[in-house]
Every structure is written in structure tokens, then in C-alpha cells.
Design a protein around this motif. Structure first.
Motif, PDB file in Angstrom:
ATOM      1  N   ALA A 125      -8.844   8.089  -2.265  1.00 35.38           N
ATOM      2  CA  ALA A 125      -7.494   8.946  -1.798  1.00 35.38           C
ATOM      3  C   ALA A 125      -6.822   8.144  -0.673  1.00 35.38           C
ATOM      4  N   TYR A 126      -7.599   7.806   0.162  1.00 34.76           N
ATOM      5  CA  TYR A 126      -6.821   6.768   1.235  1.00 34.76           C
ATOM      6  C   TYR A 126      -6.027   5.519   0.590  1.00 34.76           C
ATOM      7  N   LEU A 127      -6.533   4.881  -0.413  1.00 35.81           N
ATOM      8  CA  LEU A 127      -5.803   3.711  -1.074  1.00 35.81           C
ATOM      9  C   LEU A 127      -4.605   4.356  -1.945  1.00 35.81           C
ATOM     10  N   SER A 128      -4.842   5.317  -2.488  1.00 33.97           N
ATOM     11  CA  SER A 128      -3.604   5.803  -3.181  1.00 33.97           C
ATOM     12  C   SER A 128      -2.534   6.668  -2.347  1.00 33.97           C
ATOM     13  N   GLU A 129      -2.949   7.244  -1.207  1.00 34.74           N
ATOM     14  CA  GLU A 129      -1.835   7.870  -0.268  1.00 34.74           C
ATOM     15  C   GLU A 129      -1.556   7.144   0.789  1.00 34.74           C
ATOM     16  N   MET A 130      -2.044   6.026   1.087  1.00 31.69           N
ATOM     17  CA  MET A 130      -1.760   5.261   2.422  1.00 31.69           C
ATOM     18  C   MET A 130      -1.765   3.712   1.880  1.00 31.69           C
ATOM     19  N   ALA A 131      -2.752   3.245   1.757  1.00 30.85           N
ATOM     20  CA  ALA A 131      -2.869   1.518   1.831  1.00 30.85           C
ATOM     21  C   ALA A 131      -1.857   0.838   0.993  1.00 30.85           C
ATOM     22  N   LEU A 132      -1.791   1.430  -0.538  1.00 32.56           N
ATOM     23  CA  LEU A 132      -1.196   0.791  -1.296  1.00 32.56           C
ATOM     24  C   LEU A 132       0.565   1.458  -1.501  1.00 32.56           C
ATOM     25  N   LYS A 133       0.973   2.272  -0.549  1.00 30.88           N
ATOM     26  CA  LYS A 133       2.236   2.605  -0.492  1.00 30.88           C
ATOM     27  C   LYS A 133       3.323   1.641   0.031  1.00 30.88           C
ATOM     28  N   SER A 134       2.606   0.757   0.937  1.00 27.91           N
ATOM     29  CA  SER A 134       3.669  -0.111   1.508  1.00 27.91           C
ATOM     30  C   SER A 134       3.206  -1.507   0.988  1.00 27.91           C
ATOM     31  N   LEU A 135       4.001  -2.584   1.076  1.00 28.73           N
ATOM     32  CA  LEU A 135       3.847  -3.932   0.598  1.00 28.73           C
ATOM     33  C   LEU A 135       2.913  -4.610   1.654  1.00 28.73           C
ATOM     34  N   ALA A 136       3.122  -4.579   2.819  1.00 32.25           N
ATOM     35  CA  ALA A 136       2.274  -5.238   3.906  1.00 32.25           C
ATOM     36  C   ALA A 136       0.853  -4.641   3.939  1.00 32.25           C
ATOM     37  N   GLY A 137       0.570  -3.450   3.516  1.00 33.95           N
ATOM     38  CA  GLY A 137      -0.608  -2.838   3.330  1.00 33.95           C
ATOM     39  C   GLY A 137      -1.290  -3.110   2.157  1.00 33.95           C
TER      40      GLY A 137
END
Length: 605
Positions: A125-137
Motif C-alpha cells: 500500500a505504501y509503495l502504490s500510494e506514496m513511494a512510486l508516485k514521485s520520480l525521486a521516490g
């Protein structure tokens, strides 16, 4: 088991784990992870970790007190976070630890089959909603996943990060292109083809932290999504400058690099070269020269070096002298600079110039040859390169001549640059035989020397006598033609651009003629000196010229005096054995002009 019962069981287990932790009950199991021992309790671990549940249930020992977790991704740090999750201890999930948590959750089988809202689901859930939403992340997660292979590859964490980066990079690139130009992709292509320094996007720096194989996969994914290959130039330049930093490629000396590091940098360089865009002018010649130096230093494959040489040849007209001064990294007493590499680059350039249809010259389906100004720049550049390497005492005559003969004649408006290189070479190699000096001097066309170069050559003791006589003859002939006014319809490539023969200013022309007359008198004096030198060489019984060559009162003992207007013929007949360039006064000029310049240069023996 229904989802409601699962949720109730998970809640009960969580409360039990929290109670065990709060009551400080003595541990009943020791877990070895990453070389560190953890004293824990079986119940919290078994309630959420399928891996540990299987270890306990399948063990022959009813009272299992030690569990080993070999090859656990992330080592002790990762297991500690997983254990905290099992005990219900709060901790923050962030970009820095999400890759670690996702992989250790997969390893310990912390799935929904054992507890609702387990660590696998939380990390996903964290990957889909937060980490992979920005290029830097996404780049940061991908970079951290490099140390978690092959498990990170197995759970498709790497591929998901690469797809996210490619998608966002293409979106950012299209947005920036729209802001820079209103003409779309074709306008960008044309401007990039004409600009040696493309604009670098802000996110290009982010990709330089990736390992080379992951970096390559990202670029391939970007191109698969429509990213233009020519736009990869700035990204590759940034990555190369960062990853190849520290190489001693600008001097001749023994390598100061470990074998493992040398191998890693060699792989990096070969991969970068394979990704370079095929279009011209996307990369600067200085950058290509830096890559070529590194390729020679790291001893990459021959294909890699030849590819860089061809790319430099395509843009040789933009090169500076420093770009060609590639050190020779061999230690066998060879030349200071790598002459063979430059010779191959020049041969590739001539091949592209002649055919005009090689890779890189294509534009809108039509073949484009280099303009004449480009050829002249290359000729001047190679003359300067010859002058730079000529002082190397290890440079042989054959290699000097071989490189000089590659310079096109049409690119040399004057021969001053070639004369300078030849003079430096003769000065650095005083032990050359007469035949070798004649071969070297045959590289230049004396008719195309400027007045300043002629004046210097006339007093140059390093030149063969025949070359000096040839220089003096052509200069005398040119001056006489100027005074006779015969150059109005003729061709004189050696005349300086300062003389305007078509000028309507009579005073300017008369002043120029007066100046040429004074220089003519100076040259006559030099001819007399040369005549005396030649008589000494011929050993003509010690006889020397008496009186002024312009006087008719002191005739030679062998021949009757000649008319004053036949001064050139007098000197020419005396020097006939060394250089028979005149047979008769009437047809000397006609013969000289009718014979092609190339044959004339090679006629001196």
C-alpha cells in the motif's frame, strides 16, 4: 476461514503479543539474523511470520529454542523492523526503508494468510500510494533495491520502479519540450542537431545514483515509452562524468587503480558507449574525446574504441587541439601522444567526406556532406596537431608523413601551417638523412607559402638546399609577375589576402608594388648568399662570385656576362644540377603553371 474470523484472530494475537511485550516475559526462542542474535517469543513471531511458523511446526524438537534465517534480505536491520511489527511496536515506514521492509516481509512470508493487515499488504500500500508516485521516490527505492537482489527482482519491485521512472521521465520530458518549443518534436530535433549542448532536465541527476545495469534498463524502458534517443545525451554525460571520475586519463603514467575497480569502470564505459545516440552534434567532441581516453586507459573492447573514433570523425570540424592530444598509455618507448588513434579518426573523416552517406549524415532522408568551411577547419586543426607532435623525438618519419598526407590539399589555403610543422620536426630530429629531409619537405607546396614563410624558409638551414632554392624561385617569380602586372587574370594562391589586385585605388597599388620592389632587392641579396653556399657545396675549385650580381663589369671566368634582365636564368643555370626547374626563359613560367601542384611537389628528388 472467513475474513471476519481472520480479523478477530489477528486482533487477539496482536493483543497477546502486546501483553507479552509489556509483561517482560522471558524469551523462549533465539533468532539468528544477519550475524545478530535476537531473544524473542515464539507466539508473536508465529502469529504473523509464515516462515517461522513452518520452522516451529516442522521441527523435530518440541522445544525449539533457536531459529536461523540464512540469507535474509537486509540482514539484522530488516529483521529487527519485522520483529517490531510482530510485537505491535510502532515505527515509521519511509522511502528509505520501504524496499527493505517489502523484501523481508516476503522472505518471512508475512502475508494475509497469517494475519490481516500483515506487513506485505502494508508495504504494498505504501509503495502504490506514496513511494512510486514521485520520480525521486521511485529512483530512491530502485537504488535501495540494488542491494536486495534477487528477491527484489522476484517480487517485481525492480520492474515496478523502472516502469514508474520511465513513465514519469517521459511525462516530464514532454512537458519541458512543450515549454521550450512550439514546433513539437521536429523542432526539438532540429535544434538539438544544431546545438552541441542540449538542455539537461532536472531529473537527469537523479538517475546517476543507479548501478549501471539498472541504469541501462531504465533508459531502455524510457525509449520503449517514446523517449527520443538523442535526448539521452545529457543523461549519459552526467552519468559518465560521475562514474568515471578519478581516472588518470590526462597524463602518461602507470595505472593507479585496483583491478576490481578497473573492471567495474570498464563495464560502465562500454555500456555508456552502447547507449550513445546516433545523431550528430548531440554530444560535444570534448566529451567523446574524454570517453575515448578512458576507453584506451581501461583497455575496453576494440569495438568500443572504434565506435568512439568514428563518432569523433563525424564531428571533427568542431574539435579543438586539446581533444586530439590523447596520451599514449603504453610504456614501450612509444610516442608521447597516440598518433595511430588520430590517424584512424582522420581516415574515417575522409571516408565520410567522400561518401557523404554514412551514419550520422542523414537528415530528413537526404544525405548531407560537410561544408567546405568544415574541411578547412579540419585541415587547420590537423596542421596544428602535426606541429604539436612534431617535437616528439620518438615520432618516426614514416608516421609523420603518413599523418600529414591525410590532410586534404583543398583544405590548405596556404602551406604556412604545414611548413611550421615540418620545421619543428626537422629541428627535433637533427640526425635525419638528406633523403628523409627531402621526403618530409615534399609534403608542402612551396608556391602556397606566404611572404613571411618564404622569408623564414630562405634563411632556414634545416631545410634541404633544393627546397630553399625552390622557395626562392617561386617567390622571385611571383614578385616579378606582380611588378609586370601579369596577375590581373592569373591565379596566385600564395599571394596574401592583403593584396587587392582589383582595387581601383591607384595609390594603394603603387605603394604595394614599391614595397614588393624593396622586398625583391632583399631577396636578390639572399640569392647571392645562396649562390655562394652552393658553390662551396659543389666544390668548384674555390672560385667565388665577385662583384655585384647586378653589375656587368665583372663577368665570370667561365661564361660571358648575361643581360641584366636574365639574372634569374644566370642563377638557374648555375644550380641546374641540383634543381633543373628552368630550361629556357621563354617557357619557364608556362611550364610551372601548366604542371599540377601535386606532381610538382613530388618531382623534387
Amino acid at each position: 476461514m472467513s475474513s471476519k474470523k481472520k480479523e478477530l484472530l489477528s486482533t487477539a494475537m496482536k493483543r497477546t503479543s502486546e501483553w507479552i511485550f509489556s509483561q517482560e516475559i522471558p524469551s523462549d526462542v533465539t533468532v539468528l539474523a544477519g550475524g545478530v542474535s535476537f531473544s524473542l517469543h515464539k507466539f508473536p513471531l508465529v502469529s504473523k511470520c509464515g516462515y517461522i511458523r513452518k520452522m516451529v511446526s516442522e521441527s523435530n524438537d518440541a522445544d525449539l529454542s533457536e531459529i536461523q534465517t540464512p540469507d535474509i534480505p537486509g540482514g539484522a536491520e530488516a529483521f529487527e523492523l519485522a520483529a517490531k511489527f510482530c510485537y505491535g511496536i510502532n515505527f515509521e515506514i519511509s522511502i528509505e526503508n520501504i524496499a527493505l521492509l517489502r523484501c523481508v516481509a516476503e522472505y518471512l512470508e508475512m502475508t494475509e494468510d497469517y494475519a490481516v493487515g500483515n506487513l506485505v499488504a502494508r508495504t504494498e500500500a505504501y509503495l502504490s500510494e506514496m513511494a512510486l508516485k514521485s520520480l525521486a521516490g521511485a529512483v530512491s527505492v530502485l537504488h535501495l533495491s540494488e542491494n536486495l537482489l534477487p528477491l527484489a527482482e522476484k517480487i517485481k519491485l525492480v520492474s515496478r520502479c523502472i516502469d514508474a521512472i520511465a513513465f514519469m521521465a517521459c511525462r516530464e520530458s514532454q512537458f519541458s519540450m512543450t515549454g521550450r518549443s512550439d514546433t513539437g518534436n521536429e523542432g526539438i530535433l532540429s535544434s538539438t542537431m544544431s546545438q552541441p549542448k542540449p538542455i539537461v532536465d532536472w531529473w537527469a541527476e537523479e538517475l546517476t545514483i543507479l548501478r549501471i545495469d539498472i541504469f541501462q534498463r531504465v533508459l531502455v524502458a524510457m525509449m520503449a515509452r517514446g523517449f527520443k534517443q538523442y535526448a539521452l545525451g545529457p543523461i549519459l554525460m552526467l552519468y559518465a562524468q560521475k562514474s568515471l571520475r578519478g581516472l588518470e586519463i590526462f597524463g602518461k603514467g602507470r595505472k593507479k587503480i585496483e583491478l576490481q575497480q578497473e573492471h567495474e569502470k570498464r563495464v560502465v564505459l562500454e555500456t555508456i558507449v552502447s547507449l550513445l545516440p546516433r545523431e550528430r552534434n548531440v554530444l560535444s567532441v570534448s566529451f567523446l574525446s574524454m570517453l575515448l581516453r578512458a576507453a584506451i586507459y581501461l583497455e575496453t573492447t576494440v569495438a568500443c574504441r572504434l565506435d568512439l573514433e568514428k563518432r569523433m570523425a563525424l564531428q571533427l570540424g568542431q574539435a579543438a587541439l586539446d581533444d586530439l592530444l590523447i596520451p599514449s598509455y603504453s610504456f614501450t618507448g612509444d610516442t608521447l601522444f597516440d598518433v595511430d588513434t588520430i590517424q584512424r579518426i582522420m581516415m574515417n573523416y575522409l571516408e565520410y567526406t567522400v561518401e557523404g552517406n554514412r551514419l550520422g549524415y542523414q537528415a530528413d532522408g537526404e544525405y548531407v556532406s560537410p561544408p567546405p568551411s568544415d574541411t578547412e577547419r579540419v585541415g587547420k586543426l590537423m596542421e596544428n596537431y602535426l606541429a604539436e607532435i612534431a617535437s616528439d623525438r620518438n615520432l618516426t618519419v614514416s608516421r609523420f608523413i603518413g599523418l600529414a598526407e591525410l590532410i586534404p590539399e583543398q583544405s590548405r589555403i596556404t602551406e604556412d601551417g604545414m611548413y611550421r610543422a615540418i620545421d619543428i620536426f626537422l629541428k627535433a630530429h637533427p640526425a635525419l638523412s638528406d633523403m628523409e629531409r627531402k621526403k618530409v619537405c615534399s609534403l608542402m607546396d612551396c608556391q602556397k607559402l606566404s611572404r613571411e614563410a618564404c622569408a623564414h624558409a630562405a634563411q632556414n638551414d634545416r631545410l634541404p638546399v633544393q627546397t630553399v632554392v625552390q622557395v626562392l624561385y617561386y617567390e622571385q617569380q611571383r614578385l616579378r609577375d606582380v611588378m609586370n602586372g601579369n596577375l590581373m587574370g592569373g591565379d596566385s594562391p600564395a599571394l596574401p589576402s592583403k593584396v587587392n589586385l582589383y582595387s581601383t585605388d591607384i595609390h594603394a597599388v603603387s605603394d604595394e608594388i614599391s614595397k614588393l620592389k624593396r622586398e625583391n632587392e632583399d631577396l636578390k641579396i639572399e640569392l647571392v648568399k645562396m649562390k655562394m653556399r652552393l658553390k662551396e657545396i659543389e666544390k668548384s675549385g674555390g672560385r667565388s662570385a665577385t662583384g655585384s650580381p647586378m653589375s656587368n663589369t665583372s663577368p665570370s671566368a667561365d661564361k660571358p656576362p648575361l643581360p641584366r634582365r636574365s639574372f634569374i636564368n644566370s642563377v638557374s643555370k648555375k644550380l641546374g644540377r641540383l634543381y633543373p626547374f628552368v630550361r629556357s626563359e621563354g617557357n619557364s613560367i608556362a611550364k610551372t603553371r601548366a604542371r599540377p601542384s601535386k606532381n610538382r611537389r613530388h618531382s623534387i628528388s
